[in-house]
Write an enzyme that holds these catalytic residues in place. Sequence first.
Site, mmCIF file in Angstrom:
data_model
loop_
_atom_site.group_PDB
_atom_site.id
_atom_site.type_symbol
_atom_site.label_atom_id
_atom_site.label_comp_id
_atom_site.label_asym_id
_atom_site.label_seq_id
_atom_site.Cartn_x
_atom_site.Cartn_y
_atom_site.Cartn_z
ATOM 1 N N HIS A 64 -25.644 27.668 -14.021
ATOM 2 C CA HIS A 64 -25.031 26.348 -14.137
ATOM 3 C C HIS A 64 -25.373 25.643 -15.442
ATOM 4 C CE1 HIS A 64 -23.365 22.510 -13.142
ATOM 5 N NE2 HIS A 64 -24.529 21.922 -13.252
ATOM 6 N N CYS A 65 -26.500 25.975 -16.072
ATOM 7 C CA CYS A 65 -26.984 25.152 -17.183
ATOM 8 C C CYS A 65 -26.643 25.688 -18.571
ATOM 9 C CB CYS A 65 -28.497 24.971 -17.070
ATOM 10 S SG CYS A 65 -28.998 23.940 -15.680
ATOM 11 N N ILE A 66 -27.024 26.920 -18.857
ATOM 12 C CA ILE A 66 -26.959 27.401 -20.240
ATOM 13 C C ILE A 66 -25.532 27.456 -20.791
ATOM 14 C CG2 ILE A 66 -27.625 29.256 -21.809
ATOM 15 C CD1 ILE A 66 -29.880 29.934 -19.957
ATOM 16 N N ILE A 91 -23.228 25.422 -20.210
ATOM 17 C CA ILE A 91 -22.639 24.082 -20.173
ATOM 18 C C ILE A 91 -23.370 23.090 -21.068
ATOM 19 C CG2 ILE A 91 -22.265 22.095 -18.637
ATOM 20 C CD1 ILE A 91 -21.691 24.141 -16.412
ATOM 21 N N ASP A 92 -24.701 23.097 -21.021
ATOM 22 C CA ASP A 92 -25.484 22.046 -21.678
ATOM 23 C C ASP A 92 -25.232 21.896 -23.176
ATOM 24 O OD1 ASP A 92 -26.419 21.848 -19.167
ATOM 25 O OD2 ASP A 92 -28.515 22.244 -19.628
#
Length: 439
Positions: free
Chosen positions: A271-273, A275-276
């Site tokens: 979910h993070c890498i 998108i962030d």
Amino acid sequence: MHASLLADIQERRARVGILGLGYVGLPLMRAFVAAGYKVLGFDVDRTKIERLERGESYIEHIPAAWIIEHQQSGTIEVTADAARLAEPDALVICVPTPLAENREPDLRYVEDTGRQIAKVLRAGQLIVLESTTYPGTTRDVLLPILEQAGLQVEQDFFVAYSPEREDPGNPRFAAGNIPKVVGGVGPKSHELAVALYTDVAAQVVPVSSAEVAEAAKILENTYRAVNIALVNELKVLFLKMGIDPWEVIEAAKTKPFGFQAFYPGPGLGGHCIPIDPFYLSWLARRYDEPTRFIELAGEVNTRMPEYVIERLSEALAARGKTLSGSRVAIFGIAYKRDVDDTRESPSLDLLMRLRAAGAELSYHDAHVPRLPRVRKFDLPQLTSSPLTQEFLASQDAVLIATDHSNVDYDFVVRHAPLVVDTRNATARVAEGREKIVKA
């Protein structure tokens, strides 16, 4: 309000509400229970609530037995009724923060959750946002929504940010033993949030504001995205040169200082890498500051699924076949090894590209027995195929997208006519190496 809530937290009399019972919220619930709190779990997905009420777990590393035990004891309770959000003393928000189609932040889940809380917000509650987002979200987006309840922050209710740091599938680290960065929108909010996490996390790392905590999280993941982009770009170059990029990395990481190993793959997942970095580059544009380095890394990583399909197509062509009409089995649907988490998995992108090219698709992933429903992709309705000699021999190519440790790669190479390996999963395979193509 502040003093009484602080005392309730310190004495474990406070009840904690977890909003969003996914890969972050459910493990966090477990950590709060271990620290001695009673927890109310909330999710708008009634299917999740119904499964939890039946004592079922939909996350591989959360045992169903734990859910049954603590529901029976009354330590945890779950609900889809937003009116009950008035009950907990501390509310922890763990909802998704995806990208919109134009790669700008999509904060609708944070905003919707804020509105649900505002309808029932009472004096004496602490609200902590854990969802990964850009600096300023807690103060500029969430707080104004909460203030619509007519209460005053730092006097009647309290707000802080503490980023999640879950690493699904990593047995060394869980929610309870990962240091927790905490920043409040004011000194009272800060003190309460630090107290809340003191016995939940291995270490609390207080910072001066919610914005610093938000920035720390987005730095962590942008750092990883940029370094993964570097090795992905070098992978393409080294393979053209006839050099094994994984062997290069293994050699480089023997240096005891100044180097940290990152590994290439078919794209970014989780979910993070993925998108962030886009959250950060979007924020930078608002300040008229270019982030060319970050944007270039995003371009490199986003192109990886296309590159993998090109390598697969070339390998099939060398054997007199076209991608259209070829039978291709993807090995690994989860975004990383030994988990069931498919969020932003590059395997889903690969499936869509292969279907568009006319390939006949199948997959194998013991952790993901059925393809998930994903808003972003219109996926075929497939179930995991058994790993048999007949299945492998019937394929024109096997594409290893995730290197699960429960797969016998010697067996795969022995019986498949072609193996395209994006993870170096076949590094120790001795026989049949002429069938292996690195990508």
